[in-house]
Design a protein around this motif. Structure first.
Motif, PDB file in Angstrom:
ATOM      1  N   LEU A  94      22.627 -11.123  38.025  1.00 58.30           N
ATOM      2  CA  LEU A  94      21.797 -10.328  36.986  1.00 58.30           C
ATOM      3  C   LEU A  94      22.617  -9.628  36.142  1.00 58.30           C
ATOM      4  O   LEU A  94      23.590  -9.062  36.590  1.00 58.30           O
ATOM      5  CB  LEU A  94      20.774  -9.720  37.768  1.00 58.30           C
ATOM      6  N   ILE A  95      22.475  -9.650  34.939  1.00 52.28           N
ATOM      7  CA  ILE A  95      23.113  -8.697  33.752  1.00 52.28           C
ATOM      8  C   ILE A  95      22.459  -7.587  33.529  1.00 52.28           C
ATOM      9  O   ILE A  95      21.124  -7.908  33.167  1.00 52.28           O
ATOM     10  CB  ILE A  95      23.502  -9.346  32.708  1.00 52.28           C
ATOM     11  N   ALA A  96      22.801  -6.285  33.621  1.00 47.79           N
ATOM     12  CA  ALA A  96      22.078  -5.136  33.119  1.00 47.79           C
ATOM     13  C   ALA A  96      22.212  -5.067  31.742  1.00 47.79           C
ATOM     14  O   ALA A  96      23.436  -4.776  31.124  1.00 47.79           O
ATOM     15  CB  ALA A  96      22.539  -3.874  33.775  1.00 47.79           C
ATOM     16  N   SER A  97      21.232  -5.524  30.794  1.00 47.64           N
ATOM     17  CA  SER A  97      21.268  -5.574  29.596  1.00 47.64           C
ATOM     18  C   SER A  97      20.463  -4.372  28.706  1.00 47.64           C
ATOM     19  O   SER A  97      19.569  -4.167  29.281  1.00 47.64           O
ATOM     20  CB  SER A  97      20.529  -7.027  28.979  1.00 47.64           C
ATOM     21  N   HIS A  98      21.306  -3.886  27.508  1.00 44.50           N
ATOM     22  CA  HIS A  98      20.434  -3.016  26.856  1.00 44.50           C
ATOM     23  C   HIS A  98      19.362  -3.793  26.031  1.00 44.50           C
ATOM     24  O   HIS A  98      19.405  -4.705  25.590  1.00 44.50           O
ATOM     25  CB  HIS A  98      21.138  -2.195  25.876  1.00 44.50           C
ATOM     26  N   ILE A  99      18.083  -2.995  25.868  1.00 44.37           N
ATOM     27  CA  ILE A  99      17.173  -3.389  25.039  1.00 44.37           C
ATOM     28  C   ILE A  99      17.477  -3.291  23.731  1.00 44.37           C
ATOM     29  O   ILE A  99      17.695  -4.026  22.634  1.00 44.37           O
ATOM     30  CB  ILE A  99      15.722  -2.777  25.388  1.00 44.37           C
ATOM     31  N   LYS A 100      17.675  -1.785  23.424  1.00 41.76           N
ATOM     32  CA  LYS A 100      18.105  -1.685  22.007  1.00 41.76           C
ATOM     33  C   LYS A 100      19.676  -1.437  22.117  1.00 41.76           C
ATOM     34  O   LYS A 100      20.322  -0.910  23.020  1.00 41.76           O
ATOM     35  CB  LYS A 100      17.845  -0.124  21.846  1.00 41.76           C
ATOM     36  N   PRO A 101      20.585  -2.347  21.506  1.00 41.62           N
ATOM     37  CA  PRO A 101      21.966  -2.619  21.915  1.00 41.62           C
ATOM     38  C   PRO A 101      22.991  -1.288  22.078  1.00 41.62           C
ATOM     39  O   PRO A 101      22.584  -0.436  21.315  1.00 41.62           O
ATOM     40  CB  PRO A 101      22.505  -3.569  20.726  1.00 41.62           C
ATOM     41  N   TRP A 102      23.809  -1.421  22.902  1.00 42.14           N
ATOM     42  CA  TRP A 102      24.517  -0.112  23.085  1.00 42.14           C
ATOM     43  C   TRP A 102      25.296   0.147  21.718  1.00 42.14           C
ATOM     44  O   TRP A 102      25.261   1.597  21.410  1.00 42.14           O
ATOM     45  CB  TRP A 102      25.602  -0.660  24.044  1.00 42.14           C
ATOM     46  N   ARG A 103      25.576  -0.762  20.886  1.00 39.91           N
ATOM     47  CA  ARG A 103      26.229  -0.378  19.651  1.00 39.91           C
ATOM     48  C   ARG A 103      25.452   0.290  18.909  1.00 39.91           C
ATOM     49  O   ARG A 103      25.733   0.862  17.680  1.00 39.91           O
ATOM     50  CB  ARG A 103      26.967  -1.656  19.093  1.00 39.91           C
TER      51      ARG A 103
ATOM     52  N   GLY B 219      16.558  -0.838  29.400  1.00 40.99           N
ATOM     53  CA  GLY B 219      17.513  -2.005  29.836  1.00 40.99           C
ATOM     54  C   GLY B 219      16.637  -3.111  30.327  1.00 40.99           C
ATOM     55  O   GLY B 219      15.547  -2.841  30.857  1.00 40.99           O
ATOM     56  N   LEU B 220      17.223  -4.204  30.878  1.00 41.84           N
ATOM     57  CA  LEU B 220      16.282  -5.094  31.573  1.00 41.84           C
ATOM     58  C   LEU B 220      17.575  -5.953  32.252  1.00 41.84           C
ATOM     59  O   LEU B 220      18.555  -5.927  31.893  1.00 41.84           O
ATOM     60  CB  LEU B 220      15.849  -6.265  30.549  1.00 41.84           C
ATOM     61  N   LEU B 221      17.109  -6.326  33.436  1.00 40.46           N
ATOM     62  CA  LEU B 221      17.914  -7.039  34.419  1.00 40.46           C
ATOM     63  C   LEU B 221      17.670  -8.576  34.069  1.00 40.46           C
ATOM     64  O   LEU B 221      16.526  -9.102  34.330  1.00 40.46           O
ATOM     65  CB  LEU B 221      17.690  -6.926  36.003  1.00 40.46           C
ATOM     66  N   LEU B 222      18.711  -9.153  33.543  1.00 39.94           N
ATOM     67  CA  LEU B 222      18.660 -10.642  33.249  1.00 39.94           C
ATOM     68  C   LEU B 222      19.562 -11.567  33.607  1.00 39.94           C
ATOM     69  O   LEU B 222      20.817 -11.147  33.685  1.00 39.94           O
ATOM     70  CB  LEU B 222      18.682 -10.685  31.345  1.00 39.94           C
ATOM     71  N   THR B 223      18.990 -12.703  33.718  1.00 44.51           N
ATOM     72  CA  THR B 223      19.886 -14.058  34.247  1.00 44.51           C
ATOM     73  C   THR B 223      20.761 -14.219  32.931  1.00 44.51           C
ATOM     74  O   THR B 223      20.197 -13.916  31.795  1.00 44.51           O
ATOM     75  CB  THR B 223      18.900 -15.037  34.473  1.00 44.51           C
ATOM     76  N   PRO B 224      22.115 -14.616  33.320  1.00 40.77           N
ATOM     77  CA  PRO B 224      22.957 -14.835  31.746  1.00 40.77           C
ATOM     78  C   PRO B 224      22.450 -15.434  30.749  1.00 40.77           C
ATOM     79  O   PRO B 224      22.790 -14.965  29.650  1.00 40.77           O
ATOM     80  CB  PRO B 224      24.322 -15.443  32.669  1.00 40.77           C
TER      81      PRO B 224
ATOM     82  N   PHE C 209      10.330  -9.874  23.819  1.00 43.45           N
ATOM     83  CA  PHE C 209       9.114  -9.610  24.416  1.00 43.45           C
ATOM     84  C   PHE C 209       8.013  -8.812  23.733  1.00 43.45           C
ATOM     85  O   PHE C 209       8.385  -7.990  23.099  1.00 43.45           O
ATOM     86  CB  PHE C 209       9.608  -8.907  25.814  1.00 43.45           C
ATOM     87  N   THR C 210       6.710  -9.229  24.030  1.00 46.56           N
ATOM     88  CA  THR C 210       5.554  -8.252  23.627  1.00 46.56           C
ATOM     89  C   THR C 210       5.537  -7.015  24.811  1.00 46.56           C
ATOM     90  O   THR C 210       6.348  -7.414  25.658  1.00 46.56           O
ATOM     91  CB  THR C 210       4.411  -9.014  23.512  1.00 46.56           C
ATOM     92  N   ASP C 211       4.766  -6.091  24.348  1.00 48.36           N
ATOM     93  CA  ASP C 211       4.683  -4.926  25.120  1.00 48.36           C
ATOM     94  C   ASP C 211       3.951  -5.345  26.304  1.00 48.36           C
ATOM     95  O   ASP C 211       4.217  -4.788  27.368  1.00 48.36           O
ATOM     96  CB  ASP C 211       3.831  -3.879  24.326  1.00 48.36           C
ATOM     97  N   ASP C 212       3.019  -6.337  26.444  1.00 49.61           N
ATOM     98  CA  ASP C 212       2.281  -6.814  27.548  1.00 49.61           C
ATOM     99  C   ASP C 212       3.246  -7.797  28.449  1.00 49.61           C
ATOM    100  O   ASP C 212       2.600  -8.178  29.655  1.00 49.61           O
ATOM    101  CB  ASP C 212       1.013  -7.282  27.330  1.00 49.61           C
ATOM    102  N   GLY C 213       4.574  -8.000  27.925  1.00 58.91           N
ATOM    103  CA  GLY C 213       5.408  -8.874  28.978  1.00 58.91           C
ATOM    104  C   GLY C 213       5.552 -10.275  28.576  1.00 58.91           C
ATOM    105  O   GLY C 213       6.146 -11.298  29.145  1.00 58.91           O
TER     106      GLY C 213
ATOM    107  N   GLN D 241       9.731   1.961  27.859  1.00 62.81           N
ATOM    108  CA  GLN D 241      10.140   0.786  27.536  1.00 62.81           C
ATOM    109  C   GLN D 241       9.672   0.027  26.078  1.00 62.81           C
ATOM    110  O   GLN D 241      10.697  -0.445  25.347  1.00 62.81           O
ATOM    111  CB  GLN D 241       9.725  -0.401  28.457  1.00 62.81           C
ATOM    112  N   CYS D 242       8.611   0.280  25.698  1.00 62.18           N
ATOM    113  CA  CYS D 242       8.076  -0.223  24.628  1.00 62.18           C
ATOM    114  C   CYS D 242       8.698   0.348  23.391  1.00 62.18           C
ATOM    115  O   CYS D 242       8.709  -0.393  22.204  1.00 62.18           O
ATOM    116  CB  CYS D 242       6.391   0.004  24.579  1.00 62.18           C
TER     117      CYS D 242
END
Lengths: 318, 318
Positions: free
Chosen positions: A226-235, A249-254, A267-271, A304-305
């Motif tokens: 899993l990759i720890a990915s920012h939702i709003k990008p780090w930059r 953040g989200l834990l995502l497969t590559p 993603f929508t707010d309800d996933g 998160q929303c």
């Protein structure tokens, strides 16, 4: 996929944009109004062709090498556009310099009838650039006329795409990292944590572990995958809090991480997953998303929303 | 998955390895002979427990946080082990310092019967470390004895894995990048290309484009979705030629790139995929490999096979 043709007026930032291999625009006008010329940055797609108009001539033609990404104003602009917002659209371009530049003024009689009625980049009478125009849609016939006049057929041939996204993000991130290292208001521990967060490591990752425990698309829980990915990008984060916030953040497969990072999914707010029309169904299937994806019924929490709203508006390719 | 228990003798490199969060060993003895104590570095798996023995006492216990990776001798070793090969095994460990250290000499009568007959890390008579021992397999009972003696039950509780692989690779790569930047024998263009190759960009990527055009596992040809991955990792390359060689690369979809990079998969010379027993079937399916994978009948060319032999021997987790 249809190829689109564009014309950019960029007197002020011409040198930086040709050398840097991109176009950059604010997202809106200084007064907050929407501009079609800026919206076009997000419509442009890989393989589209752009005529560069600066200092009364067309001297370069480029092929769009990737979709636009939300990016801070390039530091090499210096004082130029000091009234522009810090965040804008960056469109990666592979530029090609014409053997002979073409002056639109010299061919205005042939050119004028080919230009669009609305949002024309130059005046059909004078051949001068229109004041507010930046990236304007043009007809393929304009490109063909320029090719004839310059005697340079090379620009009509589709160029192989050299993927620039990773290069550009790496260079933007590198500049931000330098600013962090030089920021005297931060302790060395804070600096280290902010830099580690860039790669989804350190405190950011452990904060995220308190919020999410699996990839929402594949269901994988094995931390090694899993990759720890920012939702709003780090930059794009403004504060240290945003960069380290587990809710950002989200834990995502590559595969999912790449699609999310580049705006091919959101993603929508309800996933529910949102899939960009800019991603082909065949690629999606080959990435194993279509067949593997199980609808997650896990709603996102309000913290998160907030970040997801940013992702849908500024990263997702609509 | 069975948890294994280990004992490491590391007088010389104790401080560096505890502070750095790892163990490091050469791959073979100085005379080229295989050593079970070094082979054990590759057998150790996430969640395994390691007792650290240095300066006559056990003062730290660690949990293995990832499989070993092939890595250069840590620069912080300085002159230590100057006869060791530059390339060795690095095993990421999350260390925990005991409330009270335990001296094996003091409990040798209880300890001796629990130690292995072959490859014991210490002498059952004297309690001194055995000369050639590094990482030795022990019975769980040894751990329980140490926990009782130190009065520290914490070490018996499985620790959450914080994935260290990315951190460690990033730090190794950063040191190599610094050496490249400081190498006066390289031109600034060469330096830039070698650094870009670290991220699969620049000349390395275009060289690779002459050799491969799709992911061999998913068949994806969309360049935006492909990572230019080194077969022999960038950090393990000795020469500039290896780092930029198009034959030392594969275009891989992100999931496949991660699996290949971490040694969960490899390829035979005739293009068949090899799957490590260390990857669970469920994870493999969730990654979309099992269902999506079409056997490639495209053999590798001899130039690629040289690098693949390295990958199978030094990266693939057997």
């Amino acid at each position: 996929v249809t190829t689109r043709y564009w014309w950019v007026n960029h007197n002020q930032t011409f040198r930086q944009e040709i050398e840097g291999g991109y176009l950059w625009s604010p997202k809106r006008e200084a007064n907050g109004a929407r501009s079609q010329f800026y919206e076009n940055m997000r419509i442009a797609a890989p393989n589209d062709v752009v005529l560069s108009f600066a200092h009364t001539q067309i001297a370069n033609v480029g092929h769009v090498s990737d979709f636009a990404l939300s990016a801070p104003k390039p530091s090499e602009f210096g004082a130029i556009g000091s009234n522009w917002a810090i965040e804008g659209w960056l469109l990666p371009i592979a530029w090609h310099t014409l053997r002979t530049p073409v002056r639109p003024k010299d061919i205005i009689e042939q050119l004028a009838p080919l230009l669009p009625a609305k949002y024309s980049p130059i005046s059909k009478q004078t051949g001068n650039g229109n004041q507010k125009a930046y990236l304007a849609a043009i007809d393929e016939a304009v490109l063909q006329l320029v090719a004839r006049e310059s005697g340079d057929d090379g620009l009509l041939v589709p160029q192989p795409i050299d993927t620039r996204f990773a290069d550009i993000v790496n260079s933007i991130d590198g500049i931000i990292e330098k600013h962090i290292q030089q920021d005297d208001s931060l302790s060395s521990t804070e600096k280290e944590q902010l830099v580690k967060a860039r790669r989804g490591q350190g405190v950011f990752r452990s904060n995220l572990g308190q919020v999410e425990n699996a990839c929402r698309v594949t269901g994988i829980t094995n931390q090694q995958l899993l990759i720890a990915s920012h939702i709003k990008p780090w930059r794009a984060c403004i504060t240290a809090k945003e960069r380290l916030d587990g809710y950002n953040g989200l834990l995502l497969t590559p595969n999912v991480d790449l699609l999310f990072d580049r705006g091919f999914i959101s993603f929508t707010d309800d996933g529910q997953i949102l899939i960009s029309p800019k991603l082909s169904a065949l690629d999606l299937e080959r990435l194993g998303i279509a067949s593997n994806w199980k609808a997650t019924t896990k709603r996102f929490v309000p913290e998160q929303c907030l970040y997801l709203a940013y992702h849908r508006a500024e990263v997702f390719l609509q």
